[in-house]
Scaffold this active site. Structure first.
Site, mmCIF file in Angstrom:
data_model
loop_
_atom_site.group_PDB
_atom_site.id
_atom_site.type_symbol
_atom_site.label_atom_id
_atom_site.label_comp_id
_atom_site.label_asym_id
_atom_site.label_seq_id
_atom_site.Cartn_x
_atom_site.Cartn_y
_atom_site.Cartn_z
ATOM 1 N N ASP A 257 18.973 -14.727 23.450
ATOM 2 C CA ASP A 257 20.146 -13.784 23.968
ATOM 3 C C ASP A 257 20.256 -12.659 22.711
ATOM 4 O O ASP A 257 19.762 -11.571 22.801
ATOM 5 C CB ASP A 257 21.198 -14.652 24.281
ATOM 6 C CG ASP A 257 22.493 -13.558 24.687
ATOM 7 O OD1 ASP A 257 22.197 -12.472 24.955
ATOM 8 O OD2 ASP A 257 23.633 -14.278 24.737
ATOM 9 N N ASP B 179 24.176 -22.967 25.746
ATOM 10 C CA ASP B 179 24.058 -21.773 24.891
ATOM 11 C C ASP B 179 25.061 -21.788 23.605
ATOM 12 O O ASP B 179 26.078 -22.105 23.795
ATOM 13 C CB ASP B 179 24.812 -20.292 25.737
ATOM 14 C CG ASP B 179 24.735 -19.092 24.703
ATOM 15 O OD1 ASP B 179 24.168 -19.252 23.675
ATOM 16 O OD2 ASP B 179 25.465 -18.151 25.431
ATOM 17 N N GLU C 173 19.971 -21.993 24.564
ATOM 18 C CA GLU C 173 19.882 -20.445 24.167
ATOM 19 C C GLU C 173 20.636 -20.277 22.967
ATOM 20 O O GLU C 173 21.482 -21.122 22.423
ATOM 21 C CB GLU C 173 20.848 -20.027 25.321
ATOM 22 C CG GLU C 173 21.231 -18.332 25.178
ATOM 23 C CD GLU C 173 22.204 -17.850 26.330
ATOM 24 O OE1 GLU C 173 22.185 -18.508 27.419
ATOM 25 O OE2 GLU C 173 22.764 -16.977 26.005
ATOM 26 N N HIS D 99 34.600 -18.199 23.665
ATOM 27 C CA HIS D 99 35.108 -17.919 24.847
ATOM 28 C C HIS D 99 36.248 -19.029 25.219
ATOM 29 O O HIS D 99 36.961 -18.980 26.433
ATOM 30 C CB HIS D 99 33.986 -18.100 25.979
ATOM 31 C CG HIS D 99 33.113 -17.297 25.799
ATOM 32 N ND1 HIS D 99 31.579 -17.339 26.299
ATOM 33 C CD2 HIS D 99 33.068 -16.020 25.345
ATOM 34 C CE1 HIS D 99 31.064 -16.265 26.013
ATOM 35 N NE2 HIS D 99 31.908 -15.473 25.279
ATOM 36 N N LYS E 78 22.698 -16.853 35.312
ATOM 37 C CA LYS E 78 23.732 -17.597 34.787
ATOM 38 C C LYS E 78 25.043 -16.652 34.941
ATOM 39 O O LYS E 78 24.862 -15.526 34.429
ATOM 40 C CB LYS E 78 23.699 -18.169 33.203
ATOM 41 C CG LYS E 78 23.616 -17.265 32.371
ATOM 42 C CD LYS E 78 23.928 -17.872 31.038
ATOM 43 C CE LYS E 78 24.356 -16.781 29.647
ATOM 44 N NZ LYS E 78 24.893 -17.433 28.437
ATOM 45 N N LYS F 68 20.484 -8.910 29.792
ATOM 46 C CA LYS F 68 22.196 -8.380 30.292
ATOM 47 C C LYS F 68 21.930 -6.870 30.296
ATOM 48 O O LYS F 68 21.553 -6.370 29.128
ATOM 49 C CB LYS F 68 23.193 -9.098 29.158
ATOM 50 C CG LYS F 68 23.464 -10.267 28.880
ATOM 51 C CD LYS F 68 23.876 -10.642 27.541
ATOM 52 C CE LYS F 68 24.552 -12.034 27.659
ATOM 53 N NZ LYS F 68 25.047 -12.405 26.375
ATOM 54 N N GLU G 146 34.722 -17.810 31.021
ATOM 55 C CA GLU G 146 33.702 -17.861 31.887
ATOM 56 C C GLU G 146 34.032 -19.016 33.121
ATOM 57 O O GLU G 146 33.165 -19.375 33.926
ATOM 58 C CB GLU G 146 32.132 -18.240 31.313
ATOM 59 C CG GLU G 146 31.903 -16.926 30.431
ATOM 60 C CD GLU G 146 30.584 -16.770 29.879
ATOM 61 O OE1 GLU G 146 29.947 -18.066 30.229
ATOM 62 O OE2 GLU G 146 30.157 -16.072 29.416
ATOM 63 N N SER H 290 30.936 -12.540 22.245
ATOM 64 C CA SER H 290 29.819 -13.080 21.415
ATOM 65 C C SER H 290 28.810 -12.145 21.360
ATOM 66 O O SER H 290 27.868 -12.407 21.800
ATOM 67 C CB SER H 290 29.817 -14.368 21.516
ATOM 68 O OG SER H 290 29.067 -14.695 22.647
ATOM 69 N N HIS I 119 25.555 -12.714 33.274
ATOM 70 C CA HIS I 119 26.742 -11.778 33.326
ATOM 71 C C HIS I 119 27.225 -11.629 31.897
ATOM 72 O O HIS I 119 26.476 -12.110 30.882
ATOM 73 C CB HIS I 119 27.873 -12.658 33.942
ATOM 74 C CG HIS I 119 28.283 -13.962 33.340
ATOM 75 N ND1 HIS I 119 29.204 -14.682 33.596
ATOM 76 C CD2 HIS I 119 27.580 -14.725 32.540
ATOM 77 C CE1 HIS I 119 29.450 -15.926 32.949
ATOM 78 N NE2 HIS I 119 28.147 -15.660 32.135
HETATM 79 P P1 PGA Z 1 29.322 -12.701 25.826
HETATM 80 O O1 PGA Z 1 28.688 -14.255 26.116
HETATM 81 O O2 PGA Z 1 29.122 -11.979 27.006
HETATM 82 O O3 PGA Z 1 30.749 -12.988 25.294
HETATM 83 O O4 PGA Z 1 28.070 -12.087 24.828
HETATM 84 C C1 PGA Z 1 27.760 -14.704 26.805
HETATM 85 C C2 PGA Z 1 26.413 -15.205 26.077
HETATM 86 O O5 PGA Z 1 26.443 -15.556 24.889
HETATM 87 O O6 PGA Z 1 25.620 -15.445 27.076
HETATM 88 ZN ZN ZN Z 2 24.438 -16.250 25.057
#
Ligand code: PGA
Ligand code: ZN
Length: 428
Positions: free
Chosen positions: A316, A246, A289, A159, A392, A341, A209, A41, A369
């Site tokens: 994010d 989130d 989030e 996910h 997280k 990230k 996850e 995402s 992550h």
């Molecule tokens: P992603 O999801 O690693 O698929 O972007 C994690 C998040 O949205 O926090």
């Molecule tokens: Zn996110």
């Protein structure tokens, strides 16, 4: 110590997609290894993850171009550079790429060198990675902050095959005395969730996850299960353990509105915010989030005014670990927290810049992550070094997730009395 070689190759991530790993070797023989994670995402403003697009290999997802960009192009830029000077190294790679979003050489290629070089320098200095990286933490005063492990125990959205519209339901073990106890609390609640799901005859299969992902009847149902699981584990809901989400709402944003399939309705940002606040009045949700889509700045500002600092509002996809977007968020008071990230921006030093900018403006920062992970535990050391106090990295299941929590427990034990479990204090 100077870099003598960098060598990348293609490996697999936890979804079975290709990703890149790199080994940096220094002139004294010290070596560092790192592997780059991958999102699903993803935000549209993220730095570019270079993929081959060759349909004959891995459905176009191969990373051989990124690998050769490391081995044939970036190696010429970085060999001979001082590994200790992370900023200089990252700057040289950014310049060699020359684009705003690292689309020429690939953020995955650049990050693989950036991280493996930090590892190699730590080895050369005979320091654990967290201790080496602490030199970038201007707040460091000798004791290390162990992060709250914010475990995602229910997976929805992209996910979890849309088990819920909300992508992640997290446990915040804020009442724990230590990281190891926080991990235990979460794992015990996770076990209880599994029992409850079995008793409801729900699927106990997990999402990307590691959180459970049965097809729930509503976005509220996971909170009911989690609340019951917290109590049957012997913990006090709202005191020992709180919740976070989130929403990853960019993923269900269509034509200016939010499509909540599980609620059978399409809503405006005002209605979405009312819906989420109604959930937070029933359950102890302390962190939210990506409540709105990545360009819905106005909705964020309003939500911050409504929640008045009582809830951690995390950006994010909104910020993508990019100081320019974060600066806008600071000026407009869009959120009081940022998700961090490394591969959203593509170098270790730019990631650190985002954390330090957030800190300067009293915003919290959560190191994260990606949904596609590897066995690399870089972020565990990184979060301890930078002392952000929150991480997280998925559920207490699937080794690419537990590798990070296990590394954190080892660090905490190694540090003994020099390790202090984080406190979550929200700023306005
Ligand atoms: P992603 O999801 O690693 O698929 O972007 C994690 C998040 O949205 O926090
Ligand atoms: Zn996110």
């Amino acid at each position: 110590m100077k870099i003598s070689s960098v060598k990348a190759q293609e490996i697999l991530d936890s979804r079975g997609n290709p990703t890149i790993e790199c080994v940096t070797t220094l002139e004294d023989g010290s070596q560092g290894w790192a592997a780059v994670p991958s999102g699903a995402s993803t935000g549209k403003y993220e730095a570019v993850e270079l993929r081959d697009g060759d349909e004959k290999r891995y459905d176009g997802l191969g990373v051989l171009k990124a690998v050769s960009n490391v081995n044939d192009i970036l190696s010429k830029v970085v060999v001979g550079k001082n590994a200790e000077d992370q900023k200089e190294l990252d700057k040289a790679m950014i310049e060699a790429d020359g684009t705003e979003n690292k689309s020429k050489l690939g953020a995955n290629a650049i990050l693989s060198i950036s991280m493996s070089t930090a590892q190699a320098e730590a080895v050369s200095e005979k320091k654990p990675l967290y201790e080496y990286l602490a030199k970038f933490n201007s707040n460091f005063k000798g004791s290390f902050t162990m992060p709250i492990p914010e475990m995602n125990v229910m997976n929805g959205g992209k996910h979890g095959n849309w088990a819920t519209d909300i992508q992640e339901y997290m446990l915040f073990p804020i009442g724990a005395p230590s990281l190891a106890e926080a991990v235990r609390m979460n794992a015990e609640v996770y076990m209880q969730i599994k029992k409850l799901l079995k008793s409801k005859k729900y699927s106990i299969a997990v999402g990307d996850e590691g959180g459970f992902a049965p097809s729930f009847i509503s976005n509220e149902e996971p909170f009911q299960v989690m609340s019951q699981a917290v109590s049957s584990s012997g913990y006090v809901l709202g005191k020992d353990v709180c919740f976070g989400i989130d929403a990853a709402s960019t993923e269900f944003f269509k034509d200016g509105k939010y499509v909540l399939n599980k609620e059978g309705k399409t809503v405006t940002s005002d209605e979405l915010s009312a819906f989420l606040l109604s959930l937070s009045s029933k359950y102890p949700i302390i962190s939210m989030e990506d409540v709105f889509a990545e360009d819905d700045w106005i909705a964020y500002k309003k939500f911050m005014e409504t929640t008045q600092g009582k809830i951690q509002i995390v950006g994010d996809d909104l910020y993508v670990t990019n100081v320019k977007r974060l600066q806008k968020g600071i000026e407009e008071k869009s959120t009081n927290s940022i998700l961090i990230k490394l591969n959203q921006i593509g170098t270790v030093s730019e990631t650190i810049d985002a954390i330090l900018l957030a800190r300067k403006d009293n915003m919290t920062a959560i190191v994260s992550h990606r949904s596609g992970e590897t066995e690399d535990t870089f972020i565990a050391d990184f979060v301890v070094a930078l002392g952000t106090g929150q991480i997280k990295t998925g559920a207490p299941s699937r080794s690419e997730r537990t590798a990070k929590y296990n590394r954190l427990m080892r660090i905490e034990r190694e540090l003994g009395s020099k390790a202090v479990y984080a406190n979550l204090t929200l700023e306005k």
